[in-house]
Design a protein around this motif. Structure first.
Motif, PDB file in Angstrom:
ATOM      1  N   THR A  63       0.910  -1.106   0.032  1.00  0.00           N
ATOM      2  CA  THR A  63      -0.048  -0.175  -0.003  1.00  0.00           C
ATOM      3  C   THR A  63       0.685   1.241   0.088  1.00  0.00           C
ATOM      4  OG1 THR A  63      -1.700  -1.102   1.160  1.00  0.00           O
ATOM      5  CG2 THR A  63      -1.807   1.241   1.284  1.00  0.00           C
ATOM      6  N   GLN A  64       1.874   1.341   0.832  1.00  0.00           N
ATOM      7  CA  GLN A  64       2.872   2.351   0.801  1.00  0.00           C
ATOM      8  C   GLN A  64       3.530   2.596  -0.536  1.00  0.00           C
ATOM      9  OE1 GLN A  64       6.762   1.702   2.595  1.00  0.00           O
ATOM     10  NE2 GLN A  64       6.699   3.893   3.558  1.00  0.00           N
ATOM     11  N   GLU A  67       0.631   3.986  -2.931  1.00  0.00           N
ATOM     12  CA  GLU A  67       0.022   5.249  -2.598  1.00  0.00           C
ATOM     13  C   GLU A  67       1.174   6.353  -2.946  1.00  0.00           C
ATOM     14  OE1 GLU A  67      -1.206   4.965   1.429  1.00  0.00           O
ATOM     15  OE2 GLU A  67      -3.324   4.073   0.703  1.00  0.00           O
ATOM     16  N   GLY A  71       0.550   9.215  -5.583  1.00  0.00           N
ATOM     17  CA  GLY A  71       0.532  10.545  -5.060  1.00  0.00           C
ATOM     18  C   GLY A  71       1.386  11.436  -6.038  1.00  0.00           C
ATOM     19  N   THR A 118      -8.005  -3.652  -1.239  1.00  0.00           N
ATOM     20  CA  THR A 118      -7.081  -2.409  -0.640  1.00  0.00           C
ATOM     21  C   THR A 118      -5.796  -2.388  -1.652  1.00  0.00           C
ATOM     22  OG1 THR A 118      -7.530  -2.893   1.676  1.00  0.00           O
ATOM     23  CG2 THR A 118      -6.077  -1.270   1.157  1.00  0.00           C
ATOM     24  N   CYS A 119      -5.261  -3.293  -2.088  1.00  0.00           N
ATOM     25  CA  CYS A 119      -4.125  -3.466  -2.732  1.00  0.00           C
ATOM     26  C   CYS A 119      -4.703  -3.035  -4.170  1.00  0.00           C
ATOM     27  CB  CYS A 119      -3.278  -4.484  -2.929  1.00  0.00           C
ATOM     28  SG  CYS A 119      -2.389  -4.563  -1.268  1.00  0.00           S
ATOM     29  N   ALA A 122      -5.508   0.592  -4.681  1.00  0.00           N
ATOM     30  CA  ALA A 122      -4.173   1.508  -4.523  1.00  0.00           C
ATOM     31  C   ALA A 122      -3.738   1.377  -6.007  1.00  0.00           C
ATOM     32  CB  ALA A 122      -3.109   1.142  -3.496  1.00  0.00           C
ATOM     33  N   ASP A 125      -5.936   3.108  -8.929  1.00  0.00           N
ATOM     34  CA  ASP A 125      -5.722   4.489  -8.880  1.00  0.00           C
ATOM     35  C   ASP A 125      -4.230   5.181  -9.263  1.00  0.00           C
ATOM     36  OD1 ASP A 125      -8.161   4.507  -7.748  1.00  0.00           O
ATOM     37  OD2 ASP A 125      -7.526   4.849  -5.762  1.00  0.00           O
ATOM     38  N   THR A 126      -3.172   4.462  -9.457  1.00  0.00           N
ATOM     39  CA  THR A 126      -2.163   5.052  -9.824  1.00  0.00           C
ATOM     40  C   THR A 126      -2.062   5.281 -11.356  1.00  0.00           C
ATOM     41  OG1 THR A 126      -0.788   2.745 -10.124  1.00  0.00           O
ATOM     42  CG2 THR A 126      -0.653   3.802  -7.875  1.00  0.00           C
TER      43      THR A 126
END
Length: 191
Positions: A63-64, A67, A71, A118-119, A122, A125-126
């Motif tokens: 996730t880090q 994300e 970002g 969750t993964c 994430a 979304d990238t």
């Protein structure tokens, strides 16, 4: 009197950084919680306290990575020129990967739980900024072709370049100039 909390955010960041290094360079099978705790100068208790165990640690690492990468992609400012924006996304992709080589490798190693909801969110979304950027370029008439195919081709060009560069296999004398040439060529094919 309560004991002070010793397993704080700093300990968690050290654990994630070391886990990222191990997974990226040696593979997920090499990730031992005891060795990880020793390398991060803490105890295995910290891993369980902060992440709930190995699975939670790996989920947090994955996730880090996504994300942070997402970002960086979302931080690219949109201009009135969709082609410039697509190039900027490619440069941001490369810059983030060079600054975070272990997390970049973690993202694309296939070793972490991509089927976790969750993964999956994430990771999906990238790619959103690239999908939107190609959509803007198509709507403006500066690119033509199948939306999804254009997205995949631009992503593949940048990802391939970055992977070669990170692996020390890029034959370019000037990688900065080369990435711009790759981006120009990749976009030009869809004009």
């Amino acid at each position: 009197m309560a004991r002070p909390r010793t397993n704080d955010e700093e300990v968690g960041e050290r654990l994630l950084a070391e886990a990222g290094r191990v997974v990226a360079t040696e593979g997920i099978a090499a990730l031992s919680l005891r060795a990880l705790a020793d390398a991060a100068n803490t105890s295995t208790t910290a891993i369980y306290s902060l992440f709930g165990g190995k699975d939670g640690l790996l989920l947090a690492l994955y996730t880090q990575a996504f994300e942070g990468f997402g970002g960086a992609q979302r931080a690219v400012a949109e201009t009135d020129d969709p082609i410039t924006d697509l190039a900027a996304l490619g440069i941001a992709y490369r810059d983030w990967a060079l600054a975070n080589p272990n997390l970049f490798r973690v993202m694309f190693s296939g070793a972490l739980p991509a089927d976790d909801p969750t993964c999956s969110v994430a990771a999906r979304d990238t790619i959103g900024p690239l999908v939107a950027g190609v959509g803007r370029a198509l709507a403006a008439g500066v690119l033509s072709g199948d939306h999804e195919t254009i997205v995949i081709s631009l992503w593949a060009a940048v990802h391939g370049f970055v992977t070669l560069e990170l692996d020390g296999l890029l034959p370019a004398a000037d990688p900065d100039a080369s990435i711009h040439a790759v981006l120009k060529a990749a976009v030009s094919g869809w004009r």
